[in-house]
Design an enzyme around this catalytic site. Structure first.
Site, mmCIF file in Angstrom:
data_model
loop_
_atom_site.group_PDB
_atom_site.id
_atom_site.type_symbol
_atom_site.label_atom_id
_atom_site.label_comp_id
_atom_site.label_asym_id
_atom_site.label_seq_id
_atom_site.Cartn_x
_atom_site.Cartn_y
_atom_site.Cartn_z
ATOM 1 N N SER C 47 6.317 74.090 48.488
ATOM 2 C CA SER C 47 5.400 74.738 47.552
ATOM 3 C C SER C 47 4.371 75.504 48.361
ATOM 4 C CB SER C 47 4.722 73.698 46.658
ATOM 5 O OG SER C 47 3.981 74.345 45.644
ATOM 6 N N GLU C 48 4.085 76.749 47.967
ATOM 7 C CA GLU C 48 3.286 77.613 48.836
ATOM 8 C C GLU C 48 1.864 77.116 49.035
ATOM 9 O OE1 GLU C 48 5.038 78.668 46.105
ATOM 10 O OE2 GLU C 48 4.091 80.471 45.259
ATOM 11 N N ASN C 49 1.413 76.208 48.175
ATOM 12 C CA ASN C 49 0.081 75.661 48.377
ATOM 13 C C ASN C 49 0.057 74.517 49.382
ATOM 14 O OD1 ASN C 49 1.543 74.445 46.241
ATOM 15 N ND2 ASN C 49 -0.268 73.358 45.559
ATOM 16 N N GLY C 50 1.105 74.399 50.202
ATOM 17 C CA GLY C 50 1.011 73.517 51.359
ATOM 18 C C GLY C 50 1.721 72.191 51.262
ATOM 19 N N SER C 89 2.046 77.609 55.677
ATOM 20 C CA SER C 89 2.916 77.698 54.514
ATOM 21 C C SER C 89 3.589 79.071 54.442
ATOM 22 C CB SER C 89 2.109 77.440 53.239
ATOM 23 O OG SER C 89 2.954 77.437 52.119
#
Lengths: 216, 229, 216, 229
Positions: C47-50, C89
């Site tokens: 997930s791009e939020n880490g 990320s």
């Protein structure tokens, strides 16, 4: 007139490092400055191989070869120190987060050009390490060096003849005979050893020198 | 002795100024420093540029700053959220300028600022509206857009714990933009849920070394505060 | 002929995700694919939020608002998962480390251009998030969408009329009526729902379609 | 079940090939994967390009690869060390080409490769021999050199501990180039001192997430092995 010893030079540089400063000490001579930082003040030593909050050399029994400085000598970590990778380390250095770095030099020009990585000799094997990053990345770049070579030539020069490390990057030179501030307008002498005169310094270096000596 | 811990949140943001560019951590609510943002509102600074992933939702955080009409420009990736009505109102009224940036380019531009790079060629956005008017270049058969660093005067960050030297650790996905914004702002101000004694944070697991942090202040987590109320 | 349900589409995409793949599922429809990944195989959701190693939604009692996906919904972390900052990320995403991403779309062109972030309507507030990074960064970009809009227009088009997300980036479209491989030579049909014919598909979409159907 | 752990070090490097570009972690000895390098020697691959901070010293590691004449080119920052006689001999004999890169530019170029950037403008080296012939640009009053990514076919890395998904933690200053090289190579091979069960590494403190690692193999630390001998 007496030249300052290397230990005295290291102690002198240490006096100009304020509490709270983030500092990178170059390999060789500048490393000794660490020994003269006041124990009761927080000064943060960074090492490009991924250490912030470097402490003094360990006892022989406590040497850990995973905990070395940029000169590959064993060091320790202070309480509050941290480890990080090379990307983050050079973000600190290139990104302007280091307040002061102290480097050795072959030559420094009066306007602050630095030559400290390569003599230019055709058979020399060059090695640069992090010198170029520190030279242009730290907020202030100090050089610590003998003013003259062993054969008496000035290392403070009108223009560097050795290959450059960085342009107009050195703000101050701590030498065994005097301390100089450098800038676009050239070199100003801010301190001299006892018995030294401006005229003698001009003669030894062969470069124009203004005086910015504090009144005694 | 260096102690970056401030006693009050007002003291932590005292030198904000009108026209400042401020990075604000957070992805949605996670990692969003609501209390520091409230301190900005209380401080009174205005005409701000905000660099953040979102443009606020509901009534707190960036949304509250927008409601108070303190923001001149937002640089972000995703201003359209559930309950982003304050952004929408200001934007439609022409009070707020929007610079929309792909999320990876936002991260890359923040990292370029933090690491002293002059610009980077990124493949993201090539051939799209968001690269219009930007310099492009083909490198090794691939097309790239030249993107410049985003610097900020201040970063407002939420972390989980910190010590007096400014070392930080985060909590789960609330980490998001915190570490890279801390590197990119001239002054980084952090709200932490927990303060730790120097040396309590493991040097191997510190995420943001103290060199990137100027001030921190403890803020009781909202949930705990709510539970106590 | 029966359109596939969204759940059936999600299950169908899941079948094409091999064990060991690093996968980013776009917000909205593609998020449902996670429910159909086999429990006994290791597939790594990013997930791009880490977050790497995202697990299913938590029970209501276990919701943690510091642990959300890119759509801001609560998720969990698998044993072996990890957290990291946005720089790392997007290194994963832009640097070609994600094997597959699945995105929703407004339009996809037969050569793989993607439009999924902006209708271009003058009064729309645009929001892009990580879509452009995923579109050009993942090794394979799948789109999951209804083939037709509610008003019957094809979302598989000769050329996108909406603002682009990325050029020539989509390799496959999973729709409710058929599955298409896209590339420089155009679109090829690789699967159709029962009762569908190539001719009907051509009629519905208005784009040239080659057949790459597997023999039944 | 994905298990990136290989049973033998030979198996871990089995697909090396002549002419490969190989990143090797380490700063001096710290973080240098000596056993993986020995496995490269045993494997037989030659005509290699090595990307590393140093060019070996003494008789092991990169120095042993040089001694065996397997290296065509070295991209590094500091080839001149105490006991770097094998590099010196090969270099003076013209057997090895040297590309000298400032350390921060080496890091930046490795990071550019890992993160998919096409090139970066870096201030380091501007006006020096090491920028000769390179494109430069003035941006906001400062001069920069355009530097391109360094990609590699393989990265050989030493870490402290890892699990079967490839998650890694490092030890002290042995971390150095490991995390960024793992991001930049097509195939990343790691020697770890300790193997951990999945979930034993704290998700908050994993330094290299498994996505950047292809294989890992346990190697008994040399000191322990020496003590046991």
């Amino acid at each position: 007139m007496e030249r300052m010893s290397r230990e005295a030079m290291a102690a002198r540089v240490a006096r100009d490092i304020p509490e709270g400063a983030y500092v990178n000490l170059g390999i060789g001579l500048p490393t000794r400055i660490a020994n003269y930082l006041p124990q009761d003040k927080d000064v943060f030593l960074q090492s490009e191989n991924g250490i912030l909050g470097m402490g003094p050399a360990p006892d022989d029994d406590d040497i850990d070869w995973d905990l070395i400085n940029a000169g590959k000598q064993p060091v320790t970590l202070l309480s509050g120190g941290s480890f990080f990778h090379h990307g983050d380390s050079f973000t600190m250095m290139r990104g302007g987060h280091i307040d002061i770095c102290v480097l050795g030099a072959f030559q420094v020009s009066v306007c602050g050009d630095l030559a400290n990585w390569h003599t230019g000799a055709p058979d020399a094997i060059p090695a640069v390490g992090g010198a170029m990053d520190l030279a242009i990345g730290a907020k202030q770049v100090f050089v610590m060096m003998d003013l003259l070579t062993k054969t008496g030539e000035s290392k403070l020069v009108p223009a560097c003849t050795y290959p450059l490390t960085g342009l107009a990057c050195v703000s101050r030179v701590y030498s065994d005979l005097a301390i100089f501030d450098l800038g676009p307008d050239g070199a100003r002498v801010i301190e001299m050893v006892d018995g030294m005169t401006l005229d003698t310094l001009r003669e030894l270096t062969g470069v124009p020198l203004e005086s910015a000596l504090l009144p005694a | 002795m260096i102690n970056k811990i401030k006693r009050s949140i007002a003291e932590a943001v005292a030198d904000l100024h009108d026209g400042a560019a401020i990075m604000i951590s957070g992805f949605g609510d996670a990692g969003s420093p609501h209390e520091l943002i409230q301190a900005v509102i209380d401080h009174g600074a205005t005409d701000l540029t905000i660099i953040s992933n979102n443009a606020g939702s509901g009534e707190t955080g960036i949304a509250a700053l927008l409601k108070a009409n303190r923001i001149r420009k937002v640089i972000c990736t995703y201003p359209r959220m559930a309950a982003s009505h304050h952004f929408e109102a200001r934007y439609r009224a022409g009070d707020v300028e929007l610079e929309l940036v792909p999320q990876g380019n936002l991260a890359a531009r923040i990292q370029a600022a933090g690491s002293g790079l002059g610009a980077v060629y990124t493949p993201t956005g090539y051939g799209t509206l968001l690269a219009e008017g930007k310099e492009t270049r083909e490198i090794d058969g691939r097309n790239y857009v030249l993107e410049y660093p985003i610097h900020a005067d201040f970063a407002l960050i939420k972390a989980q714990a910190g010590d007096r030297w400014g070392n930080l650790v985060y909590r789960k996905a609330a980490r998001n933009f915190g570490p890279i914004m801390a590197m990119a702002a001239r002054t980084t101000i952090v709200q932490v849920a927990e303060l730790r004694e120097l040396g309590e944070l493991d040097p191997e697991t510190i995420v943001t070394p103290g060199i990137f942090v100027n001030r921190l202040v403890q803020v009781t987590p909202r949930s705990a505060a709510a539970a106590a109320a």
